[in-house]
Design a protein around this motif. Structure first.
Motif, PDB file in Angstrom:
ATOM      1  N   SER A 382       0.837  -1.027  -0.449  1.00  0.00           N
ATOM      2  CA  SER A 382       0.476  -0.142   0.202  1.00  0.00           C
ATOM      3  C   SER A 382       1.023   1.288   0.370  1.00  0.00           C
ATOM      4  CB  SER A 382      -0.769  -0.152   1.110  1.00  0.00           C
ATOM      5  OG  SER A 382      -1.468  -0.949   1.032  1.00  0.00           O
ATOM      6  N   LYS A 589      -8.696   2.438  -8.838  1.00  0.00           N
ATOM      7  CA  LYS A 589      -9.340   1.466  -7.667  1.00  0.00           C
ATOM      8  C   LYS A 589      -7.511   1.378  -6.901  1.00  0.00           C
ATOM      9  CE  LYS A 589     -11.481  -2.799  -8.208  1.00  0.00           C
ATOM     10  NZ  LYS A 589     -11.627  -4.078  -9.143  1.00  0.00           N
ATOM     11  N   PHE A 593      -7.414   1.490  -3.307  1.00  0.00           N
ATOM     12  CA  PHE A 593      -6.899   0.468  -1.763  1.00  0.00           C
ATOM     13  C   PHE A 593      -5.972   1.399  -1.663  1.00  0.00           C
ATOM     14  CE2 PHE A 593      -9.100  -3.073  -5.223  1.00  0.00           C
ATOM     15  CZ  PHE A 593     -10.023  -2.767  -5.061  1.00  0.00           C
ATOM     16  N   ASP A 598      -5.403  -1.065   2.239  1.00  0.00           N
ATOM     17  CA  ASP A 598      -5.898  -2.427   2.735  1.00  0.00           C
ATOM     18  C   ASP A 598      -4.807  -3.303   1.487  1.00  0.00           C
ATOM     19  OD1 ASP A 598      -7.344  -4.664   1.556  1.00  0.00           O
ATOM     20  OD2 ASP A 598      -9.172  -3.982   0.420  1.00  0.00           O
ATOM     21  N   SER A 601      -6.250  -6.741  -0.521  1.00  0.00           N
ATOM     22  CA  SER A 601      -7.011  -5.861  -2.335  1.00  0.00           C
ATOM     23  C   SER A 601      -5.771  -5.024  -3.014  1.00  0.00           C
ATOM     24  CB  SER A 601      -6.983  -4.960  -1.793  1.00  0.00           C
ATOM     25  OG  SER A 601      -8.691  -5.266  -0.599  1.00  0.00           O
ATOM     26  N   TRP A 605      -4.877  -6.299  -7.026  1.00  0.00           N
ATOM     27  CA  TRP A 605      -4.776  -5.694  -8.270  1.00  0.00           C
ATOM     28  C   TRP A 605      -3.607  -6.150  -8.685  1.00  0.00           C
ATOM     29  CZ3 TRP A 605      -2.350  -1.888 -10.477  1.00  0.00           C
ATOM     30  CH2 TRP A 605      -2.941  -1.306 -11.354  1.00  0.00           C
TER      31      TRP A 605
END
Length: 616
Positions: A382, A589, A593, A598, A601, A605
């Motif tokens: 992240s 998107k 995330f 997250d 996620s 991706w």
């Protein structure tokens, strides 16, 4: 006003001295070319008639060639060339004038002799002044102990280093001679220092002159020769150093401006690219620059190099408070406070970033802010996405929206080519953001620079090896076949500085980095340089880490084309096909995330668009 008066008075004395020399040269040349002397009435009338013309024409032409703006104490080759041009032109002008107006009252031989005398007198009086000042400075120096140094390399680099040592009293070195392998230089004397022989004479000269240190005068000396001389120094138990790179020679009057420790990069066998100084001066002078990540290894070096070219202003953005404190200290020594400003700001904070850009109005942006460590990226996807991708998008968006921003350059990495780890993937995504903005508008250039591992940057492998060696080993290498492309920190920065100003629509630039180097060979060099080979320091293989390749690539020939540029060893990359294709919605998107923290996620991706990425 007083300072101006002193300068004018100095120039007046220069003109007065030259006027006397002009008259003396005229009378002497005339006397030597006239058989019956020059003191009869007719000859005196000729000289009195000619004197004003000789004075006027010669002094005016001297002034036109800026002869009276020279500082005699620093007279050099270029000044001597200007004197030669001025004297030659003035005598030709006088000869043409007298032959066309008054006939041959003066012979061509007289003008030739006058040319020789004026050239000798003008040059001689100035050199005498320089010699006088040199002796005056030497007489004021406090005697200090200086180590006896043997210089290896009597070329242009050797001449520059020797001149620097002789002119700077703070450099405590006493050159006793040169070693050079060119047989034509044997016995030659350079600024009073003799070329004593080739490398085979090194050991003999060390004993004869009680040498305490060898200084290799060229940082581009072949690696095999550096290693050979290093071994001689090691056997004779004396120190050995090497001249710094191009910019290292501008460190002031300290020993570091002429000598540094030999490092691993000196033995890699790769000659660094010399910067195009004229190109950089033309493009950097007077402009306003924004450097993001300005306290990192590359960002900080970018800031320091820009400062050398007379920028209008340097704006630095970074999240490292301590780094900003120390960078402020360094910049305050070379720039006035109105020429730079440092902001504590995260590139993910688009609001503050926009306010900084609107306030400072930079013309050129170098985007170096990024997370770069592969192992850490696997546990923090992240943070890497939000900084390396969203942060880049923020800066590019500002660059596109603001008309006063003309250039943008992203600092990228070879790990973005066919990436197999989170860090490489996020840098590839940053490259894709740049590629979406090309071809560039006529008034704006958006580009990126891609290169391999940078020696001397934070977290690079060489400092890690040194630490392991100092602790007694072992030196840990992941795999015996792992190899990487390497370049010097300053060389990397030169490429970044130039890239936004290259002509054409190339979206990216890379450096021809030669042959990749095996990491285990680098480890062996580090052990050898430490002088601890006999201590039995071994290399330990720990196995490849997740997301690590055996070999990195500089470009992907399936999707990119490599084209030569007008600059040595610099190539332009053109995208044949943009891979992978990621829409604006997909970028939004994954960024959402990332901002939510997250990690799972984010990883899913990334895995969708980059299936080759290693397991999280």
């Amino acid at each position: 006003m007083l300072k101006l008066f002193r300068i004018n008075r100095g120039r007046f004395y220069q003109v007065l001295i030259d006027a006397g020399l002009i008259l003396f040269s005229l009378v002497t040349a005339y006397a030597l070319t006239e058989k019956d002397g020059c003191f009869t009435q007719i000859h005196v009338r000729r000289l009195l008639f000619a004197a004003p013309f000789f004075l006027g024409i010669k002094l005016v032409i001297n002034a036109a060639f800026r002869i009276y703006r020279q500082l005699w104490r620093y007279i050099g080759i270029r000044d001597a060339v200007n004197i030669f041009k001025a004297v030659s032109l003035s005598d030709l002008a006088l000869m043409a004038f007298f032959f066309s107006v008054k006939g041959r009252i003066f012979s061509p031989v007289m003008f030739a002799l006058d040319w020789v005398l004026c050239l000798g007198f003008f040059s001689g009086v100035r050199l005498l002044r320089r010699y006088q000042m040199m002796k005056k400075i030497e007489s004021r120096r406090v005697p200090v102990a200086k180590k006896k140094v043997l210089l290896y390399g009597a070329g242009s680099g050797g001449e520059l280093i020797l001149r620097r040592i002789q002119s700077e009293p703070s450099i405590k070195m006493m050159p006793v001679g040169f070693i050079d392998d060119d047989p034509e230089k044997m016995g030659a004397v350079l600024h009073g220092v003799e070329v004593l022989g080739g490398v085979e004479k090194t050991k003999e000269m060390i004993g004869r002159f009680h040498v305490e240190e060898i200084l290799i005068t060229s940082p581009t000396m072949p690696a095999t020769r550096i290693e050979q001389v290093s071994q001689i120094a090691k056997n004779e138990q004396i120190s050995i150093k090497i001249a710094p790179s191009f910019y290292g020679m501008f460190q002031g009057g300290t020993e570091s401006s002429v000598a540094r420790e030999i490092d691993v990069q000196d033995l890699l066998g790769r000659n660094p690219v010399v910067p195009n100084v004229a190109f950089l001066e033309k493009n950097l002078n007077g402009k306003r620059f924004l450097v993001t990540g300005g306290c990192g290894s590359i960002g900080k070096e970018l800031v320091k190099q820009i400062a050398r070219y007379g920028p209008g202003k340097i704006i630095v953005v970074d999240v490292n408070e301590t780094g900003i404190f120390w960078l402020d200290y360094e910049l305050s020594r070379i720039l006035s406070r109105d020429r730079y400003v440092l902001y504590l700001c995260d590139v993910r904070n688009i609001g503050k970033l926009k306010k900084i850009v609107d306030r400072e109005r930079p013309e050129v942006i170098y985007h170096a802010a990024a997370y770069k460590h592969v192992p850490i990226s696997a546990q923090n996807p992240s943070e890497y996405v939000s900084t390396n991708v969203l942060g880049t998008k923020n800066v590019i968006d500002l660059a596109q929206r603001k008309d006063f921003i003309k250039k943008f350059c992203l600092v990228s990495t070879d790990k973005a080519v066919n990436p197999v780890n989170v860090m490489g993937v996020t840098k590839r995504m940053a490259e894709l953001l740049v590629l979406r903005e090309t071809p560039n508008r006529e008034d704006k250039k958006i580009t990126f620079v891609r290169f391999g591992n940078v020696l001397g940057s934070r977290g690079s492998v060489v400092p890690l090896f040194k630490d392991m060696i100092e602790k007694g080993g072992p030196v840990k290498v992941t795999h015996p076949d792992v190899e990487r492309y390497f370049m010097d920190l300053q060389e990397a920065v030169h490429l970044v500085l130039q890239a936004p100003f290259f002509t054409g629509n190339g979206a990216a630039f890379i450096l021809d980095m030669g042959t990749p180097v095996k990491i285990q060979d680098l480890a062996r060099l580090a052990i050898r340089l430490s002088g601890l080979e006999k201590e039995g320091i071994r290399i330990e293989y720990t196995g490849l880490r997740p997301g690590e390749k055996i070999t990195e690539e500089l470009y992907d020939p399936r999707y990119e084309r490599w084209d030569k540029t007008d600059f040595e060893k610099i190539a332009a990359l053109t995208a044949i096909r943009v891979v992978p294709e990621i829409s604006d919605k997909q970028f939004e998107k994954v960024n959402s995330f990332a901002l939510a923290g997250d990690d799972e996620s984010v990883y899913r991706w990334l895995k969708e668009f980059f299936p080759q990425i290693s397991v999280f």
